[in-house]
Design an enzyme around this catalytic site. Sequence first.
Site, mmCIF file in Angstrom:
data_model
loop_
_atom_site.group_PDB
_atom_site.id
_atom_site.type_symbol
_atom_site.label_atom_id
_atom_site.label_comp_id
_atom_site.label_asym_id
_atom_site.label_seq_id
_atom_site.Cartn_x
_atom_site.Cartn_y
_atom_site.Cartn_z
ATOM 1 N N THR A 22 0.804 -1.266 0.090
ATOM 2 C CA THR A 22 -0.153 -0.045 -0.020
ATOM 3 C C THR A 22 0.896 1.156 0.027
ATOM 4 O O THR A 22 2.025 1.056 0.532
ATOM 5 C CB THR A 22 -0.810 0.039 1.203
ATOM 6 O OG1 THR A 22 -1.330 1.255 1.628
ATOM 7 C CG2 THR A 22 -0.158 -0.425 2.643
ATOM 8 N N ASP A 23 0.282 2.411 -0.478
ATOM 9 C CA ASP A 23 1.049 3.548 -0.298
ATOM 10 C C ASP A 23 1.030 4.305 1.187
ATOM 11 O O ASP A 23 1.732 5.186 1.356
ATOM 12 C CB ASP A 23 0.453 4.638 -1.256
ATOM 13 C CG ASP A 23 -1.123 4.911 -1.093
ATOM 14 O OD1 ASP A 23 -1.708 4.291 -0.340
ATOM 15 O OD2 ASP A 23 -1.543 5.898 -1.658
ATOM 16 N N GLU A 24 0.019 3.525 2.131
ATOM 17 C CA GLU A 24 0.194 4.088 3.484
ATOM 18 C C GLU A 24 1.671 4.008 3.949
ATOM 19 O O GLU A 24 1.713 4.432 5.166
ATOM 20 C CB GLU A 24 -0.980 3.249 4.104
ATOM 21 C CG GLU A 24 -2.114 3.540 3.454
ATOM 22 C CD GLU A 24 -3.500 3.236 4.241
ATOM 23 O OE1 GLU A 24 -3.243 3.608 5.469
ATOM 24 O OE2 GLU A 24 -4.449 3.016 3.897
ATOM 25 N N TYR A 37 -1.635 -0.607 10.944
ATOM 26 C CA TYR A 37 -1.884 -1.291 9.615
ATOM 27 C C TYR A 37 -0.605 -1.168 8.732
ATOM 28 O O TYR A 37 0.079 -2.005 8.171
ATOM 29 C CB TYR A 37 -2.948 -0.975 9.133
ATOM 30 C CG TYR A 37 -3.330 -1.135 7.483
ATOM 31 C CD1 TYR A 37 -3.249 -2.557 7.030
ATOM 32 C CD2 TYR A 37 -3.115 -0.276 6.280
ATOM 33 C CE1 TYR A 37 -3.190 -2.694 5.801
ATOM 34 C CE2 TYR A 37 -3.244 -0.600 5.215
ATOM 35 C CZ TYR A 37 -3.150 -1.597 4.683
ATOM 36 O OH TYR A 37 -3.107 -2.080 3.519
ATOM 37 N N LYS A 79 2.485 -3.308 7.317
ATOM 38 C CA LYS A 79 2.580 -3.519 5.950
ATOM 39 C C LYS A 79 4.191 -3.103 5.361
ATOM 40 O O LYS A 79 4.634 -3.753 4.800
ATOM 41 C CB LYS A 79 1.559 -2.810 4.930
ATOM 42 C CG LYS A 79 0.222 -3.267 4.958
ATOM 43 C CD LYS A 79 0.104 -4.711 4.334
ATOM 44 C CE LYS A 79 0.421 -4.537 2.983
ATOM 45 N NZ LYS A 79 0.016 -6.037 2.447
#
Length: 353
Positions: free
Chosen positions: A133-135, A159, A163
């Site tokens: 993810t870009d998070e 989260y 990741k």
Amino acid sequence: MKILVTGGAGFIGSAVIRYILTHTDDSVVNLDKLTYAGNLESLASVSHHPRYAFEQADICDRAALEEIFVTHRPDAVMHLAAESHVDRSIDGPLAFIQTNVVGTYTLLEVSRSYWQGLEAIEKNQFRFHHVSTDEVFGDLGQSADLFTENTCYSPSSPYSASKASSDHLVRAWYRTYGFPVLVTNCSNNYGPYHFPEKLIPLMILNALEGRSLPVYGEGNQIRDWLYVEDHARALYRVIRKGRLGETYNIGGFNEKTNMEVVRGICDLLMELSPEKPKDICHYRDLIVHVPDRPGHDLRYAIDATKIKNELGWLPDETFETGLRKTVEWYLNHLEWCRRVQDGSYRRERLGIG
Ligand code: NAD
């Protein structure tokens, strides 16, 4: 190719499997634990396909993974299985550490040992594609910057931290063991079969039932939205044509504030479902502001130039066309939504009630 897809009963995994089975000649083995987020009903259109197989397993269960590799002998792994909901990670981080970190580690080790035992040609062709993810990049705040493949990691939530950890493991397995990996970091997805706890389906379904539309804070958070079928096509392009050891950012070139998204949904519903619940003139009347999520990032935005230039991928959908397709899909699949919302999709497979 026979591709082992982990998390194939989830939102993006099911789109990937539908894409592979309908647009390519490849076979798929779907490995999924079937947590609350896994719904085999999202695969109803392909579940009897001769090139599809399903294995229920936890990516933390080494023995189960080893057996699946021996049985199916995959040519590639697309790893999507994860705990994925930020709010849930704030309430209970342990499951995120377990699946996203320990599970990814376990899958890497089982995959590596299988890969090491392959004959030279198969070994050269094998790929492990980690979907992230870009998070992991954290918050761009008010800046005009974009996330590139070289942006430093700065995750904000349990989260995104879990990741980020898994991304580091995957890249370390490439550097240390020469294990053939590819990594993609993607922006927010939306589209059909999205679990109703996520922003876009939640707003559509709440609005149809005349319930309030809760927006965190002022709703100024900016996300770069990508239609899930565009993401599935990008992932397939990467596993087929991506360079080993490389990372590709995937985004929709669609930056929107949460308020713009919610208002857009309300306006589409006015057109597509004009029989509004009573007491309101416009679906927008249902919008309410609720206290912001702790650590909420203000802005994410992806620079997807590398995948565009190297692999020739671009999204087909604009946010306007994709959102319209999404709202239409939910209006036509209220039974799928009802079975998720009342839990019957899980109760029946667990044999309860
Ligand atoms: P999802 O929550 O809809 O699906 C996750 C799937 O993984 C479910 O089918 C679940 O049953 C399965 N799963 C969970 N724990 C497991 C375990 N221990 N063993 C085996 N299976 C397990 O998630 P999603 O939105 O489809 O996201 C898929 C992947 O893409 C995730 O890795 C996520 O981090 C990443 N991603 C998501 C988005 C997004 O906007 N949704 C954006 C970028 C990247």
